[in-house]
Motif scaffolding. Structure first.
Motif, short mmCIF file in Angstrom:
data_model
loop_
_atom_site.label_atom_id
_atom_site.label_comp_id
_atom_site.label_asym_id
_atom_site.label_seq_id
_atom_site.Cartn_x
_atom_site.Cartn_y
_atom_site.Cartn_z
N ASP A 71 0.81 -1.22 0.00
CA ASP A 71 0.00 0.00 0.00
C ASP A 71 0.84 1.26 0.00
OD1 ASP A 71 -2.31 -1.51 0.03
OD2 ASP A 71 -2.49 -1.48 2.22
N ASN A 72 2.00 1.22 0.63
CA ASN A 72 2.80 2.44 0.80
C ASN A 72 3.96 2.52 -0.18
OD1 ASN A 72 4.22 0.32 1.85
ND2 ASN A 72 4.93 1.40 3.69
N ALA A 73 3.93 1.75 -1.26
CA ALA A 73 5.05 1.71 -2.19
C ALA A 73 5.12 2.98 -3.03
CB ALA A 73 4.91 0.50 -3.11
N SER A 74 6.34 3.34 -3.42
CA SER A 74 6.55 4.42 -4.38
C SER A 74 6.64 3.82 -5.78
CB SER A 74 7.84 5.18 -4.05
OG SER A 74 8.18 6.05 -5.13
N TYR A 75 5.89 4.39 -6.71
CA TYR A 75 5.94 3.92 -8.09
C TYR A 75 6.68 4.91 -8.98
CZ TYR A 75 2.79 0.36 -6.43
OH TYR A 75 2.25 -0.69 -5.73
N ALA A 76 7.37 5.85 -8.37
CA ALA A 76 8.21 6.78 -9.14
C ALA A 76 9.27 5.99 -9.90
CB ALA A 76 8.87 7.79 -8.20
N LEU A 77 9.59 6.43 -11.10
CA LEU A 77 10.51 5.66 -11.94
C LEU A 77 11.90 5.48 -11.32
CD1 LEU A 77 8.18 6.13 -14.01
CD2 LEU A 77 9.97 6.06 -15.76
N PRO A 78 12.48 6.50 -10.69
CA PRO A 78 13.78 6.27 -10.07
C PRO A 78 13.74 5.19 -8.99
CG PRO A 78 13.40 8.62 -10.33
CD PRO A 78 12.10 7.93 -10.64
N ASP A 79 12.65 5.13 -8.23
CA ASP A 79 12.53 4.10 -7.19
C ASP A 79 12.37 2.72 -7.80
OD1 ASP A 79 12.78 5.99 -5.17
OD2 ASP A 79 10.62 6.38 -5.12
N GLN A 80 11.55 2.63 -8.83
CA GLN A 80 11.38 1.34 -9.52
C GLN A 80 12.70 0.89 -10.15
OE1 GLN A 80 8.74 -0.71 -9.50
NE2 GLN A 80 6.91 0.26 -10.31
N ALA A 81 13.43 1.84 -10.74
CA ALA A 81 14.70 1.50 -11.38
C ALA A 81 15.71 0.98 -10.36
CB ALA A 81 15.26 2.72 -12.11
N ARG A 82 15.72 1.58 -9.18
CA ARG A 82 16.64 1.09 -8.15
C ARG A 82 16.32 -0.35 -7.78
NH1 ARG A 82 16.98 6.51 -6.59
NH2 ARG A 82 14.93 6.53 -5.58
N GLN A 83 15.04 -0.67 -7.75
CA GLN A 83 14.64 -2.03 -7.41
C GLN A 83 15.03 -3.01 -8.52
OE1 GLN A 83 10.41 -2.70 -6.36
NE2 GLN A 83 11.29 -3.30 -4.40
N ILE A 84 14.89 -2.59 -9.78
CA ILE A 84 15.30 -3.44 -10.90
C ILE A 84 16.80 -3.70 -10.82
CG2 ILE A 84 15.51 -3.59 -13.40
CD1 ILE A 84 12.98 -1.80 -13.55
N GLY A 85 17.56 -2.64 -10.57
CA GLY A 85 19.01 -2.81 -10.46
C GLY A 85 19.39 -3.75 -9.32
N ALA A 86 18.68 -3.62 -8.19
CA ALA A 86 18.96 -4.49 -7.05
C ALA A 86 18.64 -5.94 -7.39
CB ALA A 86 18.14 -4.03 -5.84
N ALA A 87 17.58 -6.16 -8.17
CA ALA A 87 17.23 -7.53 -8.58
C ALA A 87 18.33 -8.13 -9.44
CB ALA A 87 15.90 -7.52 -9.33
N LEU A 88 18.87 -7.35 -10.38
CA LEU A 88 19.94 -7.86 -11.23
C LEU A 88 21.20 -8.14 -10.40
CD1 LEU A 88 19.55 -5.74 -14.49
CD2 LEU A 88 18.72 -8.03 -14.01
N ASP A 89 21.48 -7.27 -9.44
CA ASP A 89 22.62 -7.52 -8.55
C ASP A 89 22.45 -8.84 -7.81
OD1 ASP A 89 23.74 -5.09 -9.30
OD2 ASP A 89 23.00 -4.01 -7.53
N ARG A 90 21.23 -9.08 -7.33
CA ARG A 90 20.96 -10.30 -6.59
C ARG A 90 21.16 -11.54 -7.49
NH1 ARG A 90 17.38 -11.08 -2.31
NH2 ARG A 90 17.81 -8.89 -1.82
N LEU A 91 20.87 -11.37 -8.76
CA LEU A 91 21.03 -12.49 -9.70
C LEU A 91 22.48 -12.64 -10.18
CD1 LEU A 91 17.83 -11.96 -11.89
CD2 LEU A 91 18.14 -13.64 -10.06
N GLY A 92 23.33 -11.73 -9.78
CA GLY A 92 24.73 -11.80 -10.19
C GLY A 92 25.00 -11.28 -11.59
N ILE A 93 24.10 -10.42 -12.11
CA ILE A 93 24.25 -9.88 -13.45
C ILE A 93 25.10 -8.61 -13.39
CG2 ILE A 93 23.04 -8.98 -15.47
CD1 ILE A 93 22.55 -11.97 -14.86
N GLU A 94 26.17 -8.58 -14.14
CA GLU A 94 27.05 -7.41 -14.14
C GLU A 94 26.84 -6.52 -15.36
OE1 GLU A 94 31.09 -8.63 -13.65
OE2 GLU A 94 30.72 -9.60 -11.72
N HIS A 95 26.37 -7.10 -16.46
CA HIS A 95 26.10 -6.32 -17.68
C HIS A 95 24.85 -6.89 -18.34
CE1 HIS A 95 30.09 -4.57 -17.33
NE2 HIS A 95 30.60 -5.79 -17.26
N ALA A 96 24.01 -6.02 -18.87
CA ALA A 96 22.80 -6.48 -19.56
C ALA A 96 22.38 -5.48 -20.62
CB ALA A 96 21.66 -6.68 -18.57
#
Length: 272
Positions: A71-96
């Motif tokens: 309910d309290n999530a931010s859907y601003a693009l910079p916040d969403q982008a940070r989450q996408i980047g964190a997901a790729l980091d978690r998967l061990g992706i260095e370049h995409a």
């Protein structure tokens, strides 16, 4: 048919983000980002065409598909982008190489702005360079009536997302029926704010990333001729597809995959 071989949730910032990985893990990474009121399933028809040469990663953005809808999530693009980047980091992706369909292109741009080390190149499918290119009528949604709309009414609301006369497959209608209206409104507003602050070509020019823009010539959401505005971005390639509308990834996956695979072959970095 998809060739899915791994679907799992990632816990990021206290929220679960649904991720799907296909293809060999030692292949170059290709991240596919869906648009508004969609999910990673909108890439299903494309995946089998891409996994021969790529580790294909798809993410349900926060509030979409099988990802959490806090309910309290931010859907601003910079916040969403940070989450996408964190997901790729978690998967061990260095370049995409990052591919966006529709507004997924704006999320891809925000990710490249934040993580130029991570994003090798960008590909956009049917997304205008700025709000001046937007030509669709805004959808008027009455929350109380939403559960009672027929499939035909939903198809009419979705129709601008496809070429004229295209019969929208039932699974996409069912998905649209299940969207979270709050997330839909918040995300739509966030995208508008992002584009009004600065258009995508202006954001991309200083990044120096190779860019492919694929555009269906019968798009009814974004003015197709506006694709030419991306030519101001150095090393940009524009591919216009006749006979398809706003969603070439669903309407004609083989024809959409051709320029995308040519582009990725020229700009891929080896997987690490």
């Amino acid at each position: 048919m998809t060739v899915s071989n791994d679907e799992s949730p990632l816990s990021l910032d206290g929220s679960e983000i649904h991720v799907c990985q296909d293809g060999p893990r030692d292949a170059p990474a290709l991240l596919l980002i869906h648009g508004t009121a969609a999910s990673l399933s909108w890439w299903d028809p494309m995946v089998p065409l891409l996994t021969g040469s790529h580790h294909v990663i798809r993410i349900d953005l926060l509030g979409c598909g099988q990802s959490a809808k806090p309910d309290n999530a931010s859907y601003a693009l910079p916040d969403q982008a940070r989450q996408i980047g964190a997901a790729l980091d978690r998967l061990g992706i260095e370049h995409a190489i990052v591919v966006g369909h529709s507004s997924g292109s704006a999320f891809a741009t925000a990710l490249a702005e934040q993580r130029p080390d991570l994003v090798t190149a960008l590909a956009f499918i049917n997304f205008g360079p700025n709000m001046a290119a937007y030509i669709a009528e805004d959808i008027a949604i009455e929350p109380l009536q939403w559960p009672h709309l027929t499939d035909e009414q939903l198809r009419q609301m979705m129709s601008s997302g496809f070429r004229p006369g295209y019969e929208i497959p039932q699974p996409y209608v069912d998905h649209f029926r299940d969207i979270d209206l709050h997330v839909f409104a918040a995300t739509s507003q966030a995208i508008r704010v992002y584009l009004e602050e600065q258009g995508l070509p202006e954001r991309l020019i200083p990044l120096g990333k190779p860019l492919l823009v694929i555009f269906g010539e019968e798009d009814r959401r974004w003015r197709p001729c506006a694709a030419a505005e991306y030519r101001t971005v150095p090393d940009a390639t524009i591919e216009m597809l006749p006979g398809v509308g706003h969603s070439p990834n669903i309407e004609d996956p083989p024809r959409t995959a051709v320029p995308l695979l040519t582009f990725t072959a020229n700009h891929t970095q080896p997987a690490t």
